[in-house]
Design a protein around this motif. Structure first.
Motif, PDB file in Angstrom:
ATOM      1  N   CYS A  28       0.832  -1.210   0.000  1.00  0.00           N
ATOM      2  CA  CYS A  28       0.000   0.000   0.000  1.00  0.00           C
ATOM      3  C   CYS A  28       0.865   1.258   0.000  1.00  0.00           C
ATOM      4  CB  CYS A  28      -0.938  -0.001   1.208  1.00  0.00           C
ATOM      5  SG  CYS A  28      -2.170  -1.311   1.181  1.00  0.00           S
ATOM      6  N   LEU A  29       1.959   1.228   0.768  1.00  0.00           N
ATOM      7  CA  LEU A  29       2.834   2.399   0.828  1.00  0.00           C
ATOM      8  C   LEU A  29       3.501   2.642  -0.520  1.00  0.00           C
ATOM      9  CD1 LEU A  29       4.538   1.868   4.302  1.00  0.00           C
ATOM     10  CD2 LEU A  29       2.500   3.192   3.753  1.00  0.00           C
ATOM     11  N   THR A  30       3.871   1.581  -1.193  1.00  0.00           N
ATOM     12  CA  THR A  30       4.465   1.717  -2.521  1.00  0.00           C
ATOM     13  C   THR A  30       3.465   2.311  -3.500  1.00  0.00           C
ATOM     14  OG1 THR A  30       5.875  -0.204  -2.089  1.00  0.00           O
ATOM     15  CG2 THR A  30       5.640   0.483  -4.379  1.00  0.00           C
ATOM     16  N   HIS A  31       2.216   1.871  -3.387  1.00  0.00           N
ATOM     17  CA  HIS A  31       1.169   2.403  -4.266  1.00  0.00           C
ATOM     18  C   HIS A  31       0.978   3.898  -4.061  1.00  0.00           C
ATOM     19  CE1 HIS A  31      -0.898  -1.778  -4.925  1.00  0.00           C
ATOM     20  NE2 HIS A  31       0.262  -1.661  -5.536  1.00  0.00           N
ATOM     21  N   VAL A  32       1.138   4.382  -2.822  1.00  0.00           N
ATOM     22  CA  VAL A  32       1.002   5.813  -2.559  1.00  0.00           C
ATOM     23  C   VAL A  32       2.048   6.593  -3.348  1.00  0.00           C
ATOM     24  CG1 VAL A  32       1.210   7.622  -0.811  1.00  0.00           C
ATOM     25  CG2 VAL A  32      -0.018   5.514  -0.270  1.00  0.00           C
ATOM     26  N   VAL A  33       3.292   6.144  -3.312  1.00  0.00           N
ATOM     27  CA  VAL A  33       4.362   6.826  -4.032  1.00  0.00           C
ATOM     28  C   VAL A  33       4.096   6.795  -5.533  1.00  0.00           C
ATOM     29  CG1 VAL A  33       6.834   6.841  -4.519  1.00  0.00           C
ATOM     30  CG2 VAL A  33       6.025   6.289  -2.221  1.00  0.00           C
ATOM     31  N   VAL A  34       3.724   5.611  -6.048  1.00  0.00           N
ATOM     32  CA  VAL A  34       3.466   5.468  -7.489  1.00  0.00           C
ATOM     33  C   VAL A  34       2.306   6.354  -7.917  1.00  0.00           C
ATOM     34  CG1 VAL A  34       2.740   3.855  -9.284  1.00  0.00           C
ATOM     35  CG2 VAL A  34       4.415   3.125  -7.569  1.00  0.00           C
ATOM     36  N   ALA A  35       1.215   6.334  -7.143  1.00  0.00           N
ATOM     37  CA  ALA A  35       0.033   7.131  -7.500  1.00  0.00           C
ATOM     38  C   ALA A  35       0.328   8.624  -7.439  1.00  0.00           C
ATOM     39  CB  ALA A  35      -1.124   6.789  -6.566  1.00  0.00           C
ATOM     40  N   ALA A  36       1.110   9.067  -6.432  1.00  0.00           N
ATOM     41  CA  ALA A  36       1.438  10.485  -6.310  1.00  0.00           C
ATOM     42  C   ALA A  36       2.279  10.952  -7.496  1.00  0.00           C
ATOM     43  CB  ALA A  36       2.172  10.745  -5.005  1.00  0.00           C
ATOM     44  N   ILE A  37       3.191  10.114  -7.951  1.00  0.00           N
ATOM     45  CA  ILE A  37       4.022  10.472  -9.105  1.00  0.00           C
ATOM     46  C   ILE A  37       3.179  10.526 -10.374  1.00  0.00           C
ATOM     47  CG2 ILE A  37       5.933   9.706 -10.564  1.00  0.00           C
ATOM     48  CD1 ILE A  37       7.242   8.558  -8.057  1.00  0.00           C
ATOM     49  N   ARG A  38       2.278   9.547 -10.537  1.00  0.00           N
ATOM     50  CA  ARG A  38       1.432   9.529 -11.721  1.00  0.00           C
ATOM     51  C   ARG A  38       0.533  10.764 -11.798  1.00  0.00           C
ATOM     52  NH1 ARG A  38      -0.873   3.322 -12.527  1.00  0.00           N
ATOM     53  NH2 ARG A  38       1.106   2.391 -13.219  1.00  0.00           N
ATOM     54  N   LYS A  39       0.101  11.254 -10.640  1.00  0.00           N
ATOM     55  CA  LYS A  39      -0.830  12.388 -10.601  1.00  0.00           C
ATOM     56  C   LYS A  39      -0.125  13.690 -10.227  1.00  0.00           C
ATOM     57  CE  LYS A  39      -4.803   9.536  -9.318  1.00  0.00           C
ATOM     58  NZ  LYS A  39      -5.889   9.313  -8.330  1.00  0.00           N
ATOM     59  N   ARG A  40       1.145  13.778 -10.523  1.00  0.00           N
ATOM     60  CA  ARG A  40       1.922  14.939 -10.099  1.00  0.00           C
ATOM     61  C   ARG A  40       1.428  16.249 -10.704  1.00  0.00           C
ATOM     62  NH1 ARG A  40       4.703  11.705 -13.430  1.00  0.00           N
ATOM     63  NH2 ARG A  40       5.497  12.523 -15.420  1.00  0.00           N
ATOM     64  N   ASN A  41       0.663  16.182 -11.804  1.00  0.00           N
ATOM     65  CA  ASN A  41       0.180  17.397 -12.451  1.00  0.00           C
ATOM     66  C   ASN A  41      -1.181  17.852 -11.916  1.00  0.00           C
ATOM     67  OD1 ASN A  41       2.448  17.564 -14.182  1.00  0.00           O
ATOM     68  ND2 ASN A  41       1.526  16.088 -15.602  1.00  0.00           N
ATOM     69  N   LEU A  42      -1.806  17.050 -11.071  1.00  0.00           N
ATOM     70  CA  LEU A  42      -3.103  17.441 -10.511  1.00  0.00           C
ATOM     71  C   LEU A  42      -2.913  18.496  -9.427  1.00  0.00           C
ATOM     72  CD1 LEU A  42      -4.975  14.011 -10.163  1.00  0.00           C
ATOM     73  CD2 LEU A  42      -5.137  15.693 -12.011  1.00  0.00           C
ATOM     74  N   ARG A  43      -3.897  19.340  -9.270  1.00  0.00           N
ATOM     75  CA  ARG A  43      -3.851  20.380  -8.247  1.00  0.00           C
ATOM     76  C   ARG A  43      -4.381  19.820  -6.935  1.00  0.00           C
ATOM     77  NH1 ARG A  43      -7.220  24.350  -6.222  1.00  0.00           N
ATOM     78  NH2 ARG A  43      -8.912  23.631  -7.582  1.00  0.00           N
ATOM     79  N   VAL A  44      -3.644  20.027  -5.859  1.00  0.00           N
ATOM     80  CA  VAL A  44      -4.045  19.540  -4.540  1.00  0.00           C
ATOM     81  C   VAL A  44      -5.140  20.438  -3.978  1.00  0.00           C
ATOM     82  CG1 VAL A  44      -3.296  19.114  -2.171  1.00  0.00           C
ATOM     83  CG2 VAL A  44      -1.777  18.549  -4.072  1.00  0.00           C
ATOM     84  N   THR A  45      -6.221  19.828  -3.511  1.00  0.00           N
ATOM     85  CA  THR A  45      -7.313  20.569  -2.875  1.00  0.00           C
ATOM     86  C   THR A  45      -7.447  20.106  -1.426  1.00  0.00           C
ATOM     87  OG1 THR A  45      -9.059  18.968  -3.397  1.00  0.00           O
ATOM     88  CG2 THR A  45      -8.494  20.577  -5.110  1.00  0.00           C
ATOM     89  N   TYR A  46      -8.308  20.765  -0.681  1.00  0.00           N
ATOM     90  CA  TYR A  46      -8.547  20.384   0.707  1.00  0.00           C
ATOM     91  C   TYR A  46     -10.040  20.222   0.969  1.00  0.00           C
ATOM     92  CZ  TYR A  46      -3.655  21.386   1.306  1.00  0.00           C
ATOM     93  OH  TYR A  46      -2.279  21.354   1.176  1.00  0.00           O
ATOM     94  N   ASP A  47     -10.726  19.710  -0.045  1.00  0.00           N
ATOM     95  CA  ASP A  47     -12.157  19.420   0.052  1.00  0.00           C
ATOM     96  C   ASP A  47     -12.321  17.907   0.186  1.00  0.00           C
ATOM     97  OD1 ASP A  47     -14.873  19.154  -0.164  1.00  0.00           O
ATOM     98  OD2 ASP A  47     -15.087  20.642  -1.764  1.00  0.00           O
ATOM     99  N   SER A  48     -13.026  17.473   1.225  1.00  0.00           N
ATOM    100  CA  SER A  48     -13.142  16.033   1.516  1.00  0.00           C
ATOM    101  C   SER A  48     -13.708  15.246   0.346  1.00  0.00           C
ATOM    102  CB  SER A  48     -14.031  15.820   2.744  1.00  0.00           C
ATOM    103  OG  SER A  48     -13.474  16.417   3.880  1.00  0.00           O
ATOM    104  N   LYS A  49     -14.622  15.833  -0.388  1.00  0.00           N
ATOM    105  CA  LYS A  49     -15.287  15.079  -1.457  1.00  0.00           C
ATOM    106  C   LYS A  49     -14.356  14.757  -2.625  1.00  0.00           C
ATOM    107  CE  LYS A  49     -17.300  18.888  -4.201  1.00  0.00           C
ATOM    108  NZ  LYS A  49     -16.280  19.840  -3.875  1.00  0.00           N
ATOM    109  N   ASP A  50     -13.192  15.395  -2.668  1.00  0.00           N
ATOM    110  CA  ASP A  50     -12.243  15.135  -3.753  1.00  0.00           C
ATOM    111  C   ASP A  50     -11.336  13.939  -3.478  1.00  0.00           C
ATOM    112  OD1 ASP A  50     -13.191  17.350  -5.135  1.00  0.00           O
ATOM    113  OD2 ASP A  50     -11.724  18.711  -4.218  1.00  0.00           O
TER     114      ASP A  50
END
Length: 561
Positions: A247-269
């Motif tokens: 699971c921890l490895t997946h977090v790193v992989v997913a964060a790199i794949r989505k590096r161009n997405l804008r981080v929000t602080y809305d729970s529904k996202d």
């Protein structure tokens, strides 16, 4: 309870064991205790007898020079410290504890059989050095290969048994009280076994014969394996539940794949798994790059809201778990340089003892390899004193028990004092060497009692009774619940790294200075210990900085409960 009582926050590590209902409710319980504990006692005793006197064996039987032998010992100790992490992952993810323990114990037995053969078959060792010889015959490639094949098998066996036995023992109980009691006995046998090995088996090796000594190791492990297997019908065996590292490895992989997405602080996202959203909070703002791993993008979820792409979408909990590990990493790194001086002195103390008077009375001489056990003995004696005297006094004066970081901090200070003690003892030894003009006699023993080494070793043991349990408690309390077993095993990784780092440091000192020649009577080992004391002071400053920056994740809540 046993004398080797450990702090409650260590035994509470049993909480991390995920116990599921066994199809056979009659399995498990205290009937399994003798089988598992005796197996642990025999395994540690056998391995301790084979490896604790390894420096002397390499020096006397394989003509390895003193410092080289200590370097080899440090590397092997590093292997036996790192290997249990691999053994725990294999048991948790694939095979289960019982299978890994049984196979690993048998592999360990084969390793000691090989070492016994090297001690009993003359062709497997180089010719012994003749008296007064300047150069000695080095071991051949085949002789070296056979010896280190045996040692490698022992390391593999240790990797599969050391922590898995503790986990399997805790799995036999549903009640935390029983798990705590088991851990008390487990630590007691874990401290008693190396003491018996260092004083008993090592004495036989030095005074009767290496073959007989290694033979006793074979008997110890064979009996422990047989007893462990005899208890199979009573054990509660839990099925492997997979490794949390995926699971921890997946977090790193997913964060790199989505590096161009804008981080929000809305729970529904964000994705919360089967918890849904409800009143759940979005990921924390720290290390926000990782938050992208839990951001829901097109195609990440199915129509029913379930995860569609495991490697592209992780839960908020998975993201926060990885953040917690990254935040605690700087504190974890400080313990590496806390353990490294201990690893260096562990090997060099044997060399010191060989050049000092080890006699106690007219007819008994302590084997040099047995001096490695005094820190264990000091820790075993100190633990109950710390639990039942020091901590209650601290609570009475301050109003609360010392935090894990406070215990580690005091351990840092005591470790620095112990290095200064070793430096003073070595300075005195060198004074005696010079006063008796023994500088040109590499095999001469200085007329100074080796028991002086026990003083700084006792100080080390006292410090370890504080900083080692403190580190275990910190990782257990602060790591995510799903990773608490991994957290407590982090101390093993520290020990392994420390042994490897100690080898590198000693090698560097030998290249840039003349402090560590093969003739210890011409050495400046005292300078090495003073250097370690200075490094300890700098590391303590780094620890204080990390402590100032760190914010407890869960310790404060547990204190209020």
């Amino acid at each position: 309870m046993a004398a080797a009582e450990i702090p409650p926050n260590i035994t509470n590590s049993a909480n991390s064991v995920q116990v599921t209902t066994s199809p056979d409710a009659k399995r498990g319980g205290w009937i399994t205790g003798p089988f598992i504990l005796v197996a642990n006692l025999g395994l540690i005793m056998g391995v301790g007898g084979a490896l604790s006197n390894l420096i002397v064996y390499l020096k006397r039987e394989y003509n390895v020079k003193s410092i080289d032998a200590s370097q080899i010992s440090s590397i092997i100790n590093g292997c036996t410290s790192v290997a249990p992490i691999a053994g725990a992952i294999i048991a948790d993810s694939y095979l289960g504890c019982f299978c890994v323990i049984a196979v690993s114990a048998f592999v360990c037995l084969l390793g000691i059989v090989l070492m016994t053969l090297t001690a009993t078959i003359h062709s497997l060792r180089p010719l012994p050095c003749t008296s007064g010889s300047v150069s000695c015959e080095s071991p051949s490639t085949s002789q070296t290969a056979i010896l280190f094949s045996g040692i490698a098998l022992i390391a593999i066996g240790v990797g599969g048994t050391r922590f898995n036995i503790a986990t399997m023992g805790a799995n036999q109980f549903h009640k935390i009280k029983d798990q705590d009691s088991f851990f008390n006995w487990y630590f007691f046998t874990s401290y008693i076994a190396p003491i018996v090995a260092a004083f008993g088996i090592v004495y036989v090796q030095d005074n009767v014969g290496w073959g007989v000594g290694f033979g006793l190791c074979i008997v110890a492990i064979a009996i422990s394996l047989a007893i462990f297997l005899l208890g199979q019908r009573y054990y509660r065996n839990l099925k492997p539940e997979g490794s949390p590292f995926r699971c921890l490895t997946h977090v790193v992989v997913a964060a790199i794949r989505k590096r161009n997405l804008r981080v929000t602080y809305d729970s529904k996202d964000y994705y919360y798994g089967h918890q849904g959203m409800g009143s759940l909070q979005p990921p924390s703002s720290s290390l926000s790059f990782l938050n992208r791993a839990a951001l829901i993008s097109q195609g990440d979820t199915q129509m029913d809201g379930l995860q569609a792409k495991p490697r592209a979408l992780c839960t908020v909990d998975n993201v926060e778990d990885l953040k917690t590990i990254l935040k605690i990493f700087p504190l974890w790194s400080t313990t590496i340089f806390l353990s490294t001086p201990i690893a260096i002195q562990l090997s060099l103390t044997v060399i010191q003892a060989l050049s000092m008077d080890r006699r106690i009375g007219p007819h008994f001489s302590i084997p040099a390899g047995s001096f490695t056990v005094f820190p264990f003995l000091a820790t075993a004696v100190t633990l109950p004193l710390v639990n039942y005297v020091l901590y209650p006094m601290w609570h009475k004066l301050i109003g609360r028990y010392p935090t894990p970081l406070q215990r580690i901090g005091v351990g840092h200070i005591i470790n620095i004092i112990s290095m200064m003690g070793f430096a003073l003892v070595e300075s005195r030894r060198l004074q005696v060497v010079h006063s008796h003009h023994l500088e040109d006699s590499p095999n001469s023993v200085a007329p100074i009692s080796a028991m002086w080494l026990v003083v700084p070793q006792t100080i080390i043991g006292f410090g370890e009774a504080l900083h080692f349990p403190g580190a275990v408690a910190l990782y257990y309390q602060e790591f995510p619940k799903s990773l608490r077993s991994t957290g407590t095993a982090m101390t093993t990784l520290v020990i392994g790294i420390s042994f490897y780092l100690s080898t590198a440091i000693v090698g560097l000192i030998r290249r840039v200075s003349t402090w560590l020649p093969n003739n210890m009577n011409q050495s400046r080992l005292d300078n090495v210990y003073w250097l370690l004391a200075v490094v300890g002071v700098l590391n303590f400053g780094y620890f204080l900085l990390c402590t100032w920056l760190y914010k407890y994740q869960s310790f404060e809540e547990q204190e209020k409960q």
